[in-house]
Design a protein around this motif. Structure first.
Motif, PDB file in Angstrom:
ATOM      1  N   TYR A   1      -9.638   7.603   2.439  1.00 57.20           N
ATOM      2  CA  TYR A   1      -8.911   6.728   1.899  1.00 57.20           C
ATOM      3  C   TYR A   1      -9.006   5.436   2.450  1.00 57.20           C
ATOM      4  O   TYR A   1      -9.291   5.225   3.633  1.00 57.20           O
ATOM      5  CB  TYR A   1      -7.257   7.161   1.915  1.00 57.20           C
ATOM      6  CG  TYR A   1      -6.224   6.537   1.113  1.00 57.20           C
ATOM      7  CD1 TYR A   1      -6.643   5.741  -0.061  1.00 57.20           C
ATOM      8  CD2 TYR A   1      -5.033   6.455   1.402  1.00 57.20           C
ATOM      9  CE1 TYR A   1      -5.651   5.168  -0.842  1.00 57.20           C
ATOM     10  CE2 TYR A   1      -3.993   5.675   0.745  1.00 57.20           C
ATOM     11  CZ  TYR A   1      -4.439   5.079  -0.386  1.00 57.20           C
ATOM     12  OH  TYR A   1      -3.412   4.420  -1.310  1.00 57.20           O
TER      13      TYR A   1
ATOM     14  N   THR B   1      -1.171   0.771  -7.590  1.00 52.42           N
ATOM     15  CA  THR B   1      -0.569  -0.254  -8.308  1.00 52.42           C
ATOM     16  C   THR B   1      -1.273  -1.113  -9.390  1.00 52.42           C
ATOM     17  O   THR B   1      -0.399  -1.453 -10.360  1.00 52.42           O
ATOM     18  CB  THR B   1      -0.408  -1.372  -7.118  1.00 52.42           C
ATOM     19  OG1 THR B   1      -1.109  -1.954  -6.435  1.00 52.42           O
ATOM     20  CG2 THR B   1       0.481  -0.536  -5.945  1.00 52.42           C
TER      21      THR B   1
ATOM     22  N   PHE C   1      -6.034  -3.353   7.553  1.00 52.91           N
ATOM     23  CA  PHE C   1      -7.190  -2.703   7.160  1.00 52.91           C
ATOM     24  C   PHE C   1      -7.836  -3.292   5.865  1.00 52.91           C
ATOM     25  O   PHE C   1      -9.062  -3.462   5.569  1.00 52.91           O
ATOM     26  CB  PHE C   1      -6.926  -1.184   6.691  1.00 52.91           C
ATOM     27  CG  PHE C   1      -6.072  -1.005   5.535  1.00 52.91           C
ATOM     28  CD1 PHE C   1      -6.813  -0.917   4.406  1.00 52.91           C
ATOM     29  CD2 PHE C   1      -4.708  -0.615   5.571  1.00 52.91           C
ATOM     30  CE1 PHE C   1      -6.088  -0.497   3.168  1.00 52.91           C
ATOM     31  CE2 PHE C   1      -4.186  -0.260   4.544  1.00 52.91           C
ATOM     32  CZ  PHE C   1      -4.930  -0.344   3.194  1.00 52.91           C
ATOM     33  N   MET C   2      -6.737  -4.035   5.080  1.00 53.82           N
ATOM     34  CA  MET C   2      -7.585  -4.710   3.789  1.00 53.82           C
ATOM     35  C   MET C   2      -8.195  -6.007   4.318  1.00 53.82           C
ATOM     36  O   MET C   2      -9.379  -6.279   3.689  1.00 53.82           O
ATOM     37  CB  MET C   2      -6.086  -5.364   3.010  1.00 53.82           C
ATOM     38  CG  MET C   2      -5.484  -4.045   2.627  1.00 53.82           C
ATOM     39  SD  MET C   2      -4.220  -4.575   1.568  1.00 53.82           S
ATOM     40  CE  MET C   2      -3.442  -2.829   0.866  1.00 53.82           C
TER      41      MET C   2
ATOM     42  N   GLU D   1       0.753   7.848  -3.341  1.00 56.75           N
ATOM     43  CA  GLU D   1       0.991   8.342  -1.768  1.00 56.75           C
ATOM     44  C   GLU D   1       2.314   9.201  -1.792  1.00 56.75           C
ATOM     45  O   GLU D   1       2.795   9.563  -0.777  1.00 56.75           O
ATOM     46  CB  GLU D   1       1.055   7.039  -1.108  1.00 56.75           C
ATOM     47  CG  GLU D   1      -0.438   6.433  -0.895  1.00 56.75           C
ATOM     48  CD  GLU D   1      -0.048   5.018  -0.138  1.00 56.75           C
ATOM     49  OE1 GLU D   1       0.945   4.623   0.260  1.00 56.75           O
ATOM     50  OE2 GLU D   1      -1.274   4.233  -0.121  1.00 56.75           O
TER      51      GLU D   1
ATOM     52  N   HIS E   1       6.312   5.551   1.187  1.00 56.02           N
ATOM     53  CA  HIS E   1       6.390   6.453   0.018  1.00 56.02           C
ATOM     54  C   HIS E   1       6.661   7.929   0.585  1.00 56.02           C
ATOM     55  O   HIS E   1       7.149   8.692  -0.341  1.00 56.02           O
ATOM     56  CB  HIS E   1       4.826   6.572  -0.663  1.00 56.02           C
ATOM     57  CG  HIS E   1       4.336   5.259  -1.084  1.00 56.02           C
ATOM     58  ND1 HIS E   1       3.693   4.340  -0.431  1.00 56.02           N
ATOM     59  CD2 HIS E   1       4.984   4.865  -2.348  1.00 56.02           C
ATOM     60  CE1 HIS E   1       3.707   3.069  -1.400  1.00 56.02           C
ATOM     61  NE2 HIS E   1       4.354   3.352  -2.477  1.00 56.02           N
TER      62      HIS E   1
ATOM     63  N   HIS F   1       3.738   5.930  -6.907  1.00 56.02           N
ATOM     64  CA  HIS F   1       2.461   5.952  -6.303  1.00 56.02           C
ATOM     65  C   HIS F   1       1.998   6.937  -5.917  1.00 56.02           C
ATOM     66  O   HIS F   1       2.682   8.004  -5.610  1.00 56.02           O
ATOM     67  CB  HIS F   1       2.514   4.767  -5.104  1.00 56.02           C
ATOM     68  CG  HIS F   1       1.168   4.525  -4.660  1.00 56.02           C
ATOM     69  ND1 HIS F   1       0.314   5.076  -3.835  1.00 56.02           N
ATOM     70  CD2 HIS F   1       0.644   3.322  -5.008  1.00 56.02           C
ATOM     71  CE1 HIS F   1      -0.683   4.266  -3.505  1.00 56.02           C
ATOM     72  NE2 HIS F   1      -0.751   3.347  -4.349  1.00 56.02           N
TER      73      HIS F   1
END
Ligand code: 13P
Ligand code: SF4
Length: 301
Positions: A110, A213, A61-62, A198, A173, A196
């Motif tokens: 998100y 992060t 997705f990044m 999450e 997480h 985090h």
């Protein structure tokens, strides 16, 4: 630098590649990247780097987000099998059906979502800018937050709002428990603890801070504590130790790993630079529709 890292750096220059890398990817890959960061920083970088070729070391997705923001660049994902299970917990068809029944809801996604899912939503956020963006929106209207129920619940608690939550989660997480944080604090009572966003709300409640992060790096920079307990994927510990060699970092428990981020290895990077890359291709419709919520996010960041 090892011989494979030297070879990568030489090929990267020769073939005009910019390498973007997420903080969770193995340290050996972080070390050959042009830029290492969190989801927000990486999307900002993708938008303005103007590179002919972008090689994204992270999950799919990044790389898709980088393609949305740099549609004229060739964008490659370092490993075709590196997906995000949480992104896959919100399937476009299920979301379209939900939207048909809840036309009045604002849908906030998100950034950990596929480009197709993004094409259905109103605005995106990352863990680094979610709070800032929500404060600029009318949160008294009905809102659906997806796909991470933990990030959504943490934002609801922090802002005193009541967004409806999709039932996704990050398996890496979600496995961090109240017992894990309790044990780590007992083992290192002098250390500051961050996790985090999450992580589950009951874990967040026991931490000194819950952050993205990039937020973790800023937190350490701005605090005097000599040691920290880190409640996130262990690639982050490599980054923290590199940036702050004088400080001590403890993992909250052994092997907090994202198996997908860990698929990305130097051999994949080299392979891509040698011409065997996996290019991200998105239809014109998705490119146009999924860019809108990402652009809205960047405008409010
Ligand atoms: P960050 O944006 O905080 O780097 O998080 C990305 C991610 O996938 C966390 O699991
Ligand atoms: Fe997805 Fe979690 Fe891995 Fe991030 S750490 S990429 S949210 S599975």
């Amino acid at each position: 630098m090892t011989p494979i890292q030297e070879e990568i750096l030489a090929l990267k220059r020769e073939k005009e590649f910019t390498i973007l890398c997420h903080n969770y990817v193995d340290g050996s890959v972080q070390d050959i990247a042009d830029f290492v960061g969190d989801s927000l920083e990486l999307s900002q970088k993708a938008k303005k780097c103007g590179a002919k070729n972008i090689l994204f070391c992270g999950v799919r997705f990044m790389a898709e987000t980088a393609k949305l923001l740099s549609p004229d660049s060739h964008v490659y994902t370092a490993h075709p099998g590196a997906g995000c299970p949480m992104a896959d917990m919100c399937q476009p068809e299920a979301l379209r059906a939900w939207k048909r029944d809840h036309a009045e809801h604002l849908i906030i996604a998100y950034v950990n979502t596929t480009a197709e899912t993004k094409s259905i939503v109103d605005i995106c956020v990352t863990s680094g800018n979610a709070e800032r963006i929500l404060k600029q929106l009318d949160t008294t209207q009905p809102i659906l937050f997806l796909p991470d129920q933990n990030l959504g619940a943490n934002l609801n608690a922090r802002l005193g709002i009541k967004m409806d939550l999709w039932n996704g989660f990050c398996s890496t997480h979600h496995r961090i428990s109240v017992d894990d944080i309790g044990r780590a604090k007992a083992d290192h009572p002098e250390s500051s603890v961050f996790v985090h966003l999450e992580c589950k709300p009951e874990v967040v409640a026991l931490a000194d801070a819950a952050l993205s992060t990039a937020g973790m790096l800023k937190y350490v920079e701005n605090h005097d504590a000599p040691s920290y307990i880190v409640g996130t994927e262990e690639g982050m510990i490599y980054r923290l130790r590199k940036e702050f060699p004088e400080k001590t970092f403890y993992g909250m428990k052994p092997s907090i790993l994202c198996p997908n981020m860990k698929k990305v290895e130097l051999a994949n990077v080299l392979d891509c630079l040698k011409g065997n890359g996996h290019e991200i291709e998105l239809s014109d419709e998705i490119l146009e529709q999924a860019l809108r919520p990402v652009e809205k996010m960047l405008a409010l960041s």
